[in-house]
Design a protein around this motif. Structure first.
Motif, mmCIF file in Angstrom:
data_model
loop_
_atom_site.group_PDB
_atom_site.id
_atom_site.type_symbol
_atom_site.label_atom_id
_atom_site.label_comp_id
_atom_site.label_asym_id
_atom_site.label_seq_id
_atom_site.Cartn_x
_atom_site.Cartn_y
_atom_site.Cartn_z
ATOM 1 N N ASP A 98 0.841 -1.207 0.000
ATOM 2 C CA ASP A 98 0.000 0.000 0.000
ATOM 3 C C ASP A 98 0.874 1.253 0.000
ATOM 4 O O ASP A 98 0.576 2.227 -0.703
ATOM 5 N N ASN A 99 1.945 1.234 0.772
ATOM 6 C CA ASN A 99 2.829 2.400 0.774
ATOM 7 C C ASN A 99 3.491 2.571 -0.594
ATOM 8 O O ASN A 99 3.645 3.691 -1.088
ATOM 9 N N PHE A 100 3.835 1.458 -1.223
ATOM 10 C CA PHE A 100 4.388 1.485 -2.586
ATOM 11 C C PHE A 100 3.359 2.125 -3.531
ATOM 12 O O PHE A 100 3.679 3.015 -4.321
ATOM 13 N N ARG A 101 2.102 1.698 -3.391
ATOM 14 C CA ARG A 101 1.024 2.219 -4.252
ATOM 15 C C ARG A 101 0.913 3.743 -4.145
ATOM 16 O O ARG A 101 0.682 4.449 -5.123
ATOM 17 N N ARG A 102 1.104 4.248 -2.919
ATOM 18 C CA ARG A 102 0.906 5.682 -2.736
ATOM 19 C C ARG A 102 2.085 6.526 -3.227
ATOM 20 O O ARG A 102 1.975 7.737 -3.312
ATOM 21 N N ASN A 103 3.196 5.864 -3.505
ATOM 22 C CA ASN A 103 4.390 6.638 -3.847
ATOM 23 C C ASN A 103 5.067 6.262 -5.155
ATOM 24 O O ASN A 103 5.919 6.999 -5.628
ATOM 25 N N ALA A 104 4.705 5.128 -5.731
ATOM 26 C CA ALA A 104 5.391 4.651 -6.940
ATOM 27 C C ALA A 104 4.803 5.299 -8.203
ATOM 28 O O ALA A 104 3.731 5.911 -8.159
ATOM 29 N N SER A 105 5.509 5.141 -9.317
ATOM 30 C CA SER A 105 5.006 5.668 -10.593
ATOM 31 C C SER A 105 3.919 4.727 -11.126
ATOM 32 O O SER A 105 3.827 3.569 -10.702
ATOM 33 N N GLU A 106 3.146 5.222 -12.071
ATOM 34 C CA GLU A 106 2.066 4.417 -12.637
ATOM 35 C C GLU A 106 2.625 3.130 -13.260
ATOM 36 O O GLU A 106 2.068 2.040 -13.065
ATOM 37 N N GLU A 107 3.735 3.264 -13.943
ATOM 38 C CA GLU A 107 4.348 2.101 -14.598
ATOM 39 C C GLU A 107 4.763 1.055 -13.540
ATOM 40 O O GLU A 107 4.537 -0.149 -13.710
ATOM 41 N N GLN A 108 5.365 1.534 -12.463
ATOM 42 C CA GLN A 108 5.789 0.614 -11.386
ATOM 43 C C GLN A 108 4.569 -0.073 -10.771
ATOM 44 O O GLN A 108 4.580 -1.276 -10.515
ATOM 45 N N LYS A 109 3.507 0.703 -10.565
ATOM 46 C CA LYS A 109 2.294 0.127 -9.934
ATOM 47 C C LYS A 109 1.647 -0.929 -10.824
ATOM 48 O O LYS A 109 1.210 -1.971 -10.345
ATOM 49 N N GLU A 110 1.606 -0.625 -12.112
ATOM 50 C CA GLU A 110 0.985 -1.589 -13.036
ATOM 51 C C GLU A 110 1.741 -2.920 -13.045
ATOM 52 O O GLU A 110 1.160 -3.974 -13.236
ATOM 53 N N TYR A 111 3.040 -2.846 -12.822
ATOM 54 C CA TYR A 111 3.858 -4.064 -12.825
ATOM 55 C C TYR A 111 3.704 -4.853 -11.516
ATOM 56 O O TYR A 111 3.608 -6.078 -11.525
ATOM 57 N N VAL A 112 3.625 -4.114 -10.402
ATOM 58 C CA VAL A 112 3.696 -4.764 -9.081
ATOM 59 C C VAL A 112 2.326 -5.114 -8.488
ATOM 60 O O VAL A 112 2.123 -6.235 -7.977
ATOM 61 N N LEU A 113 1.395 -4.168 -8.502
ATOM 62 C CA LEU A 113 0.186 -4.337 -7.675
ATOM 63 C C LEU A 113 -0.701 -5.531 -8.060
ATOM 64 O O LEU A 113 -1.238 -6.200 -7.164
ATOM 65 N N PRO A 114 -0.865 -5.844 -9.356
ATOM 66 C CA PRO A 114 -1.696 -7.025 -9.662
ATOM 67 C C PRO A 114 -1.137 -8.309 -9.032
ATOM 68 O O PRO A 114 -1.893 -9.180 -8.605
ATOM 69 N N LYS A 115 0.205 -8.398 -8.925
ATOM 70 C CA LYS A 115 0.814 -9.604 -8.325
ATOM 71 C C LYS A 115 0.613 -9.617 -6.811
ATOM 72 O O LYS A 115 0.557 -10.679 -6.187
ATOM 73 N N ALA A 116 0.490 -8.433 -6.239
ATOM 74 C CA ALA A 116 0.209 -8.339 -4.792
ATOM 75 C C ALA A 116 -1.239 -8.759 -4.528
ATOM 76 O O ALA A 116 -1.550 -9.462 -3.568
ATOM 77 N N CYS A 117 -2.136 -8.347 -5.424
ATOM 78 C CA CYS A 117 -3.558 -8.667 -5.226
ATOM 79 C C CYS A 117 -3.830 -10.154 -5.444
ATOM 80 O O CYS A 117 -4.673 -10.740 -4.761
ATOM 81 N N SER A 118 -3.128 -10.754 -6.388
ATOM 82 C CA SER A 118 -3.390 -12.169 -6.702
ATOM 83 C C SER A 118 -2.748 -13.125 -5.695
ATOM 84 O O SER A 118 -3.024 -14.317 -5.716
ATOM 85 N N GLY A 119 -1.865 -12.591 -4.857
ATOM 86 C CA GLY A 119 -1.172 -13.459 -3.891
ATOM 87 C C GLY A 119 0.060 -14.120 -4.470
ATOM 88 O O GLY A 119 0.717 -14.925 -3.822
#
Ligand SMILES: Cc1cc2nc3c(=O)[nH]c(=O)nc-3n(C[C@H](O)[C@H](O)[C@H](O)COP(=O)(O)OP(=O)(O)OC[C@H]3O[C@@H](n4cnc5c(N)ncnc54)[C@H](O)[C@@H]3O)c2cc1C
Length: 396
Positions: A98-119
């Motif tokens: 979540d802290n990454f989400r609030r501070n990372a770039s859109e490109e970084q978030k698109e790469y990382v967050l779906p893998k966090a949500c899927s486990g």
């Protein structure tokens, strides 16, 4: 007009589904997993199926688009069965992603967050070092720029999930002469770097939640693994502390509630001197204190979460009421949780001392909440600082 202290229908459903899963899936394996100090390997796939991995994340990343009240509710209901695993989920999803989400770039978030949500990925956050805990700004880990890379040297300790994680965010000095203004935030994937080792730390409590010492020995990171810009680390670090303290209050709330529920049942069943021990006034005193302590903890934590959800700036930080409320939430919940768990062990007598009984795990785990996420002493310092700032004019 009455204040509405009740949860919505949707929140009730969330509470029910998480608790039902925790009692059916987690509970039967907890005694064994605690004994061997291992996290159930599919934990994060399970929480993904429950829809709570990206509970506050935007739907486009696979999140649920909910708030910190719901996060607290989810963590409380995992902790009714396992305080330790609730912390492990919180460390990954709130502290790290979540802290990454609030501070990372859109490109970084698109790469990382779906893998966090899927486990698929478990995350960890590295602030603490062997010689820099409460005084985090005195960290010694360095990131030196060489061409288009950073070379990282140093170590981070007590890192929740490091022994099982795929992804880590951490802070390092990029301009040591500038003190706190020379700290930056970074991320990396464990299987994409060389020069990083993780050693599991043995603990007497919070077992099943894996904790590690992470050592960086000339670890190379591409410059694009910087989060939020060069030397912006302190703002990023502090922006995560309020939501961390509020949502992790749920770990202690769950333990408090379970201690009370288990004690009510046990006190009615256990007979001494020909009567259920519940008939003795000294046992009733403890039950009444446990109930009162839980209720006070609960509404302090949920009011802080609700206030956070109502704010545009959810980061809080120095000079905000949110900073004081978040620190107060975990301070009170943490210390009350220890008192309640101690009373619970006492009500269970010798059985409370045996690992077969869940009470023993709640008791062992609970003490962490006077230490982790900033100690009770540091939380009192924050509260006093904010009180002296505004003389408590806001009344919050
Ligand atoms: C199980 C577990 C999981 C953890 N998970 C993580 C994680 O995922 N990521 C991470 O970065 N860290 C993590 N931590 C580290 C945790 O946040 C630190 O332990 C905590 O911040 C305290 O730091 P310290 O242990 O170095 O204690 P110290 O800072 O050395 O403090 C020792 C004692 O001195 C007191 N003290 C220090 N300064 C002051 C002061 N100014 N005034 C009064 N008293 C003071 C403290 O309150 C404490 O009682 C975890 C710790 C544990 C045990």
């Amino acid at each position: 007009m009455a204040l509405n202290f009740d949860f919505s229908e949707e929140q009730r459903m969330l509470e029910e589904s998480v608790y039902k899963w925790a009692i059916n899936w987690l509970e039967p394996q907890m005694e064994h997993m605690y004994e061997i100090d291992e996290m159930p390997p599919t934990l994060f796939k399970e929480t993904a199926n429950l829809g709570i991995n990206g509970i506050v994340f935007e739907e486009k990343y696979g999140g649920a688009g909910m708030g910190y009240v719901e996060t607290l509710l989810a963590y409380e209901n995992i902790a009714r069965v396992s305080n330790a695993l609730s912390m492990t989920v919180g460390a990954s999803q709130t502290l790290c992603f979540d802290n990454f989400r609030r501070n990372a770039s859109e490109e970084q978030k698109e790469y990382v967050l779906p893998k966090a949500c899927s486990g698929e990925w478990i995350g960890c956050l590295g602030i603490t070092e062997p010689n820099a805990g409460s005084d985090a700004m005195s960290m010694a880990t360095k990131a030196e720029k060489k061409g288009d890379k950073y070379i990282i040297n140093g170590s981070k300790t007590f890192i929740t999930n490091a022994p099982v994680g795929q992804f880590m965010t951490f802070y390092a000095k990029t301009d040591p002469a500038a003190g706190p203004k020379g700290i930056s935030a970074f991320f990396f994937e464990f299987d994409k770097v060389k020069g990083c080792t993780v050693e599991k730390i043995k603990k007497w409590g919070m077992r099943t939640s894996p904790t590690g010492l992470v050592t960086f020995d000339d670890m190379e990171l591409p410059a694009e693994n910087l989060i939020g810009g060069l030397n912006k680390g302190v703002a990023i670090l502090t922006s995560g502390l309020c939501t961390e303290r509020i949502t992790l209050s749920g770990c202690t709330l769950g333990s408090q509630r379970s201690c009370l529920e288990l004690c009510l049942k046990y006190a009615k069943e256990r007979v001494a001197f020909g009567k259920p021990i519940a008939s003795f006034q000294s046992i009733q005193d403890k039950l009444a204190n446990m109930y009162t302590g839980y209720l006070a903890s609960k509404w302090l934590a949920y009011s802080a979460a609700s206030y956070c959800d109502s704010q545009k700036n959810k980061s809080g930080g120095k000079g905000t009421d949110l900073d004081r409320m978040a620190a107060a939430s975990l301070l009170f919940c943490g210390e009350m949780g220890t008192k309640i768990a101690l009373d619970a062990v006492q009500i269970f007598g010798g059985y409370g001392y045996c690992t077969e009984y869940a009470i023993s795990r709640h008791f062992l785990d609970q003490k962490l909440w006077e230490i982790g996420a900033g100690t009770s002493e540091i939380r009192r310092m924050i509260i006093a600082r904010e009180l002296l700032r505004d003389d408590f004019k806001s009344g919050r």
